[in-house]
Write an enzyme that holds these catalytic residues in place. Structure first.
Site, mmCIF file in Angstrom:
data_model
loop_
_atom_site.group_PDB
_atom_site.id
_atom_site.type_symbol
_atom_site.label_atom_id
_atom_site.label_comp_id
_atom_site.label_asym_id
_atom_site.label_seq_id
_atom_site.Cartn_x
_atom_site.Cartn_y
_atom_site.Cartn_z
ATOM 1 C CE LYS A 26 -1.268 -0.617 4.821
ATOM 2 N NZ LYS A 26 -0.190 0.047 5.548
ATOM 3 N NE ARG A 35 -1.991 -0.205 10.876
ATOM 4 C CZ ARG A 35 -0.913 0.203 10.260
ATOM 5 N NH1 ARG A 35 -0.914 1.373 9.662
ATOM 6 N NH2 ARG A 35 0.152 -0.536 10.248
ATOM 7 N NE ARG A 64 8.162 -2.937 4.750
ATOM 8 C CZ ARG A 64 6.919 -2.598 5.098
ATOM 9 N NH1 ARG A 64 6.039 -2.245 4.192
ATOM 10 N NH2 ARG A 64 6.564 -2.665 6.357
ATOM 11 N NE ARG A 103 8.510 -0.461 8.763
ATOM 12 C CZ ARG A 103 7.270 -0.237 8.359
ATOM 13 N NH1 ARG A 103 7.034 0.337 7.203
ATOM 14 N NH2 ARG A 103 6.255 -0.598 9.111
ATOM 15 N NE ARG A 135 4.042 -4.378 11.057
ATOM 16 C CZ ARG A 135 4.721 -4.125 9.941
ATOM 17 N NH1 ARG A 135 5.836 -4.778 9.668
ATOM 18 N NH2 ARG A 135 4.302 -3.220 9.110
HETATM 19 P P1 AMP Z 1 2.948 1.154 8.808
HETATM 20 O O1 AMP Z 1 4.111 1.910 8.281
HETATM 21 O O2 AMP Z 1 1.616 1.679 8.287
HETATM 22 O O3 AMP Z 1 3.073 -0.338 8.650
HETATM 23 O O4 AMP Z 1 2.913 1.442 10.390
HETATM 24 C C1 AMP Z 1 3.964 1.023 11.238
HETATM 25 C C2 AMP Z 1 3.494 0.975 12.682
HETATM 26 O O5 AMP Z 1 3.079 2.284 13.106
HETATM 27 C C3 AMP Z 1 2.278 0.076 12.939
HETATM 28 O O6 AMP Z 1 2.648 -1.276 13.106
HETATM 29 C C4 AMP Z 1 1.734 0.697 14.216
HETATM 30 O O7 AMP Z 1 2.514 0.328 15.343
HETATM 31 C C5 AMP Z 1 1.951 2.182 13.997
HETATM 32 N N1 AMP Z 1 0.787 2.792 13.328
HETATM 33 C C6 AMP Z 1 0.741 3.329 12.065
HETATM 34 N N2 AMP Z 1 -0.502 3.772 11.775
HETATM 35 C C7 AMP Z 1 -1.263 3.510 12.870
HETATM 36 C C8 AMP Z 1 -2.631 3.710 13.189
HETATM 37 N N3 AMP Z 1 -3.496 4.264 12.304
HETATM 38 N N4 AMP Z 1 -3.061 3.317 14.423
HETATM 39 C C9 AMP Z 1 -2.221 2.763 15.310
HETATM 40 N N5 AMP Z 1 -0.932 2.528 15.072
HETATM 41 C C10 AMP Z 1 -0.442 2.891 13.869
#
Ligand code: AMP
Length: 210
Positions: free
Chosen positions: A13, A88, A123, A156, A167
């Site tokens: 995404k 989320r 990644r 990461r 996750r």
């Molecule tokens: P992402 O880059 O979207 O995979 O986000 C990485 C991490 O940031 C996630 O695993 C969560 O710990 C935190 N995070 C990102 N967006 C949200 C959200 N909308 N609500 C809660 N935690 C978030």
């Protein structure tokens, strides 16, 4: 175009959001990228966020909702935006509903679980600008170096195998129900992810514009 992209971690995404952002000339608001930048900058928000992110847990809803509202009130979001990683869970979607922020479309990107795990474990992310690469599928031009800014690439913390499992579990428990939430409102469009990034983009544009 006021768009939400909803997909499992690793479904691509962020990459598709980047393409759409260029195509429609609107910004991508990635809550994950904002949080990672706060961690890198050593801010108070970053300190709070790190405790959750490194374990693959969600950052508390009130923290996230504030971030999104503040960012969307900036002038560059006036003509449209792409939300990547928000909402989320149902509570975040309800908070968005209750706000004065309007959304046109929710796009989901469907990818099989095996592919997700394979993609996440390969990644790479730029330490400086956050651009995403992959050891096999989206190799940087020069090993370990970001094509966009020349920054160093790293894995990461939350792409480590033990965190990936958590996750994905959290995604199915909390985020997937959003598909029904938005389908019931008639806002959901479904794109099936392909092996190649470019073919997925073609599919995504067909679904959005078709
Ligand atoms: P992402 O880059 O979207 O995979 O986000 C990485 C991490 O940031 C996630 O695993 C969560 O710990 C935190 N995070 C990102 N967006 C949200 C959200 N909308 N609500 C809660 N935690 C978030």
């Amino acid at each position: 175009m006021k768009l939400i992209i909803l997909a499992a971690p690793g479904a691509g995404k962020g990459t598709q959001a980047e393409m759409l952002s260029k195509h429609f000339d609107i910004p991508t608001i990635s809550t994950g990228a904002i949080l990672r930048k706060s961690i890198a900058d050593g801010t108070e928000l970053g300190e709070i966020a790190k405790q959750y992110i490194d374990k693959g847990k969600f950052v508390p809803d009130d923290v996230i909702i504030n971030i999104v509202k503040t960012r969307l009130s900036e002038p560059d979001c006036k003509n449209g935006f792409i939300l990547d990683g928000f909402p989320r869970n149902i509570a975040q979607a309800e908070a968005l509903d209750a706000s004065d922020i309007e959304i046109d479309t929710v796009l989901t990107l469907e990818v099989e679980d095996e592919k997700i795990v394979e993609r996440l474990s390969g990644r790479l992310e730029c330490k400086v600008c956050g651009s995403s690469f992959h050891k096999e599928h989206r190799k940087p031009k020069k090993d370990g170096v970001c094509d966009n800014c020349g920054g160093a690439l790293r894995t990461r913390e939350d792409d480590k195998p033990e965190v990936i499992r958590d996750r994905l579990k959290t995604y199915y428990e909390q985020t997937e129900p959003l598909k029904k939430f938005y389908a019931d409102k008639g806002m959901l469009k479904v794109a099936v992810g392909k092996d190649e990034i470019e073919s997925t983009t073609v599919e995504v544009l067909k679904v959005l514009e078709g």
